[in-house]
Motif scaffolding. Structure first.
Motif, mmCIF file in Angstrom:
data_model
loop_
_atom_site.group_PDB
_atom_site.id
_atom_site.type_symbol
_atom_site.label_atom_id
_atom_site.label_comp_id
_atom_site.label_asym_id
_atom_site.label_seq_id
_atom_site.Cartn_x
_atom_site.Cartn_y
_atom_site.Cartn_z
ATOM 1 N N GLN A 93 46.886 -17.853 15.573
ATOM 2 C CA GLN A 93 47.271 -19.577 15.050
ATOM 3 C C GLN A 93 46.988 -19.562 14.034
ATOM 4 O O GLN A 93 45.679 -18.632 13.178
ATOM 5 N N ALA A 94 48.170 -20.055 12.411
ATOM 6 C CA ALA A 94 47.276 -20.100 11.166
ATOM 7 C C ALA A 94 45.921 -20.822 11.705
ATOM 8 O O ALA A 94 46.723 -22.112 11.745
ATOM 9 N N VAL A 95 45.292 -20.299 11.222
ATOM 10 C CA VAL A 95 43.750 -21.044 10.912
ATOM 11 C C VAL A 95 43.048 -21.426 9.676
ATOM 12 O O VAL A 95 42.528 -20.456 8.684
ATOM 13 N N HIS A 96 43.158 -22.662 8.419
ATOM 14 C CA HIS A 96 42.775 -23.104 7.831
ATOM 15 C C HIS A 96 41.573 -24.190 8.283
ATOM 16 O O HIS A 96 40.668 -24.666 8.452
ATOM 17 N N VAL A 97 40.428 -23.405 7.251
ATOM 18 C CA VAL A 97 39.079 -23.915 7.421
ATOM 19 C C VAL A 97 38.872 -23.655 6.034
ATOM 20 O O VAL A 97 38.514 -23.144 4.845
ATOM 21 N N VAL A 98 37.904 -25.155 5.994
ATOM 22 C CA VAL A 98 37.047 -25.830 4.502
ATOM 23 C C VAL A 98 35.788 -25.496 5.071
ATOM 24 O O VAL A 98 35.500 -26.006 5.422
ATOM 25 N N ALA A 99 35.227 -24.981 3.852
ATOM 26 C CA ALA A 99 33.333 -24.882 4.080
ATOM 27 C C ALA A 99 32.492 -25.924 2.418
ATOM 28 O O ALA A 99 32.795 -25.492 1.640
ATOM 29 N N THR A 100 32.702 -26.975 2.808
ATOM 30 C CA THR A 100 31.449 -27.767 2.163
ATOM 31 C C THR A 100 29.765 -27.644 1.687
ATOM 32 O O THR A 100 29.403 -27.801 3.601
ATOM 33 N N PRO A 101 29.554 -27.673 1.042
ATOM 34 C CA PRO A 101 27.923 -27.496 1.058
ATOM 35 C C PRO A 101 27.146 -28.713 0.675
ATOM 36 O O PRO A 101 28.113 -29.518 0.439
ATOM 37 N N VAL A 102 25.623 -28.745 2.035
ATOM 38 C CA VAL A 102 26.074 -30.563 1.938
ATOM 39 C C VAL A 102 24.100 -30.235 2.096
ATOM 40 O O VAL A 102 23.983 -31.539 1.812
ATOM 41 N N GLN A 103 23.455 -29.325 2.247
ATOM 42 C CA GLN A 103 22.165 -29.649 2.346
ATOM 43 C C GLN A 103 21.611 -27.127 1.366
ATOM 44 O O GLN A 103 22.420 -26.677 1.729
ATOM 45 N N TYR A 104 20.261 -27.511 0.527
ATOM 46 C CA TYR A 104 19.776 -26.658 0.701
ATOM 47 C C TYR A 104 18.727 -26.018 1.202
ATOM 48 O O TYR A 104 17.990 -27.064 0.626
ATOM 49 N N THR A 105 18.204 -25.029 1.272
ATOM 50 C CA THR A 105 16.775 -24.477 1.525
ATOM 51 C C THR A 105 16.180 -23.369 0.447
ATOM 52 O O THR A 105 16.805 -22.776 -0.066
ATOM 53 N N TRP A 106 15.091 -23.344 -0.167
ATOM 54 C CA TRP A 106 14.863 -22.694 -1.195
ATOM 55 C C TRP A 106 13.021 -22.140 -0.512
ATOM 56 O O TRP A 106 12.910 -22.845 0.113
ATOM 57 N N ASN A 107 12.710 -20.539 -0.408
ATOM 58 C CA ASN A 107 12.401 -19.793 -0.183
ATOM 59 C C ASN A 107 11.736 -19.280 -1.290
ATOM 60 O O ASN A 107 12.675 -18.870 -2.348
ATOM 61 N N TYR A 108 10.915 -19.976 -2.105
ATOM 62 C CA TYR A 108 10.017 -19.494 -3.628
ATOM 63 C C TYR A 108 9.390 -17.929 -3.526
ATOM 64 O O TYR A 108 9.000 -17.835 -4.417
ATOM 65 N N GLY A 109 9.360 -17.224 -2.513
ATOM 66 C CA GLY A 109 8.272 -16.493 -2.506
ATOM 67 C C GLY A 109 7.386 -16.129 -2.193
ATOM 68 O O GLY A 109 7.089 -14.369 -2.293
ATOM 69 N N ASP A 110 6.250 -16.414 -2.421
ATOM 70 C CA ASP A 110 5.163 -17.528 -1.859
ATOM 71 C C ASP A 110 4.337 -17.613 -0.551
ATOM 72 O O ASP A 110 3.043 -18.226 -0.491
ATOM 73 N N GLY A 111 5.711 -18.057 -0.135
ATOM 74 C CA GLY A 111 5.121 -18.217 1.131
ATOM 75 C C GLY A 111 5.710 -20.145 1.584
ATOM 76 O O GLY A 111 4.826 -20.800 1.810
ATOM 77 N N THR A 112 5.866 -20.668 -0.287
ATOM 78 C CA THR A 112 6.911 -22.434 0.069
ATOM 79 C C THR A 112 7.571 -21.936 0.647
ATOM 80 O O THR A 112 8.673 -21.315 -0.062
ATOM 81 N N VAL A 113 8.376 -22.761 1.454
ATOM 82 C CA VAL A 113 10.001 -23.547 1.781
ATOM 83 C C VAL A 113 10.013 -25.126 1.499
ATOM 84 O O VAL A 113 9.355 -25.731 1.825
ATOM 85 N N PHE A 114 10.959 -25.157 0.385
ATOM 86 C CA PHE A 114 11.229 -26.299 0.652
ATOM 87 C C PHE A 114 12.754 -26.784 1.241
ATOM 88 O O PHE A 114 13.469 -26.134 0.645
ATOM 89 N N GLY A 115 13.094 -27.736 2.197
ATOM 90 C CA GLY A 115 14.109 -27.858 2.752
ATOM 91 C C GLY A 115 14.251 -27.627 4.436
ATOM 92 O O GLY A 115 13.270 -27.712 4.574
ATOM 93 N N PRO A 116 15.098 -27.951 4.672
ATOM 94 C CA PRO A 116 16.496 -28.516 4.163
ATOM 95 C C PRO A 116 17.115 -29.923 3.386
ATOM 96 O O PRO A 116 16.257 -30.236 4.218
ATOM 97 N N GLN A 117 17.799 -29.624 2.278
ATOM 98 C CA GLN A 117 17.055 -31.688 2.000
ATOM 99 C C GLN A 117 18.907 -30.989 1.245
ATOM 100 O O GLN A 117 19.376 -30.223 0.580
ATOM 101 N N PRO A 118 19.220 -32.013 0.454
ATOM 102 C CA PRO A 118 21.024 -32.446 0.130
ATOM 103 C C PRO A 118 20.970 -32.223 -1.613
ATOM 104 O O PRO A 118 21.749 -31.853 -1.708
ATOM 105 N N SER A 119 19.777 -32.282 -1.820
ATOM 106 C CA SER A 119 19.943 -32.185 -3.618
ATOM 107 C C SER A 119 19.928 -30.429 -4.227
ATOM 108 O O SER A 119 18.949 -29.782 -3.448
#
Length: 262
Positions: A145-171
């Motif tokens: 079957q032909a399947v059409h997929v739409v992917a929409t970004p909704v959340q973001y997670t930031w790993n700052y590389g020094d052990g600090t992680v922020f998210g997931p959050q919508p901004s």
């Protein structure tokens, strides 16, 4: 954390509410119920020839009704479209059972991450990070079957590389004019140490899929995809008073030809 180009899937939490307010089913085009068909309709019904696997299909109409509403009435939603399968009554459950795996294997672009200032920033100062990610569409084949997929970004997670992680959050954050660099933003980060740090953005995408141009159906859970890491060099700022005459002693402290230190 998945590497660049790889995806992982976070299933919906138990009891999570389906965001689609409707439920769907299909009926054969021109079908009146039982074994009866609308004869005039049969003369102009959709031809379903040579599907994705070269097989002929059947024309169907998609119906919808409000989910969870007692006595809800089925009404026309879309169609006619084609289904190409020897057992169409089992087709949608088979695709629904496999769509999460297909979604996480799509080449979804997690987006890009920008740092301000970059590539160098100062220890203790706020470094503004922001992402740019967009909706993406894919056409795949599942069970013929032909399947059409739409992917929409909704959340973001930031790993700052020094052990600090922020998210997931919508901004996803946003850029600042240069005269405002150093201001604290929702996605900014102040490093406490000097060095080179690998910043990784992971974007969570919500997906929908439609089968043979049928109605869009939600993919439960979210697919998570990581952007390539960006290196940020964190320096320290020093203020000193020097008495050397750089014309007389180019290697004197504070002179342009003298060795600098982080």
């Amino acid at each position: 954390m998945p590497g660049p180009g790889a995806g992982e899937f976070v299933r919906a939490e138990p009891g999570a509410v389906n965001t689609d307010p409707n439920e769907y089913k299909y009926e054969l085009q021109c079908h009146l119920g039982g074994g009866d068909f609308d004869t005039p309709c049969l003369g102009r019904q959709l031809e379903c020839k040579d599907g994705p696997d070269g097989e002929d299909g059947i024309p169907v109409m998609w119906l919808s009704r409000p989910r969870g509403v007692p006595g809800g009435v089925w009404a026309h939603h879309s169609g006619p479209t084609c289904l190409y399968d020897a057992a169409p009554e089992d087709l949608l459950p088979r695709i629904a059972a496999d769509i999460q795996r297909e979604f996480q294997n799509l080449p979804i672009n997690a987006g890009t991450v920008t740092a301000q200032p970059s590539p160098h920033t100062l220890r203790g100062a706020e470094t503004n990070f922001y992402a740019e990610a967009v909706e993406q569409q894919f056409d795949i084949t599942m069970f013929g079957q032909a399947v059409h997929v739409v992917a929409t970004p909704v959340q973001y997670t930031w790993n700052y590389g020094d052990g600090t992680v922020f998210g997931p959050q919508p901004s996803m954050g946003g850029p600042l004019p240069q005269d405002r660099w150093g201001e604290k933003t929702r996605t900014s980060h102040a490093y406490g140490q000097t060095g080179d740090f690998q910043v990784v953005l992971t974007t969570s995408f919500q997906g929908t899929y439609s089968v043979n141009a049928g109605p869009p159906l939600p993919i439960p859970g979210q697919g998570q995809f990581s952007a390539p890491p960006q290196t940020v060099s964190v320096w320290r700022s020093l203020t000193r008073n020097y008495a050397d005459d750089c014309n007389a002693n180019p290697q004197g402290q504070g002179c342009p030809g003298a060795a600098a230190s982080r």
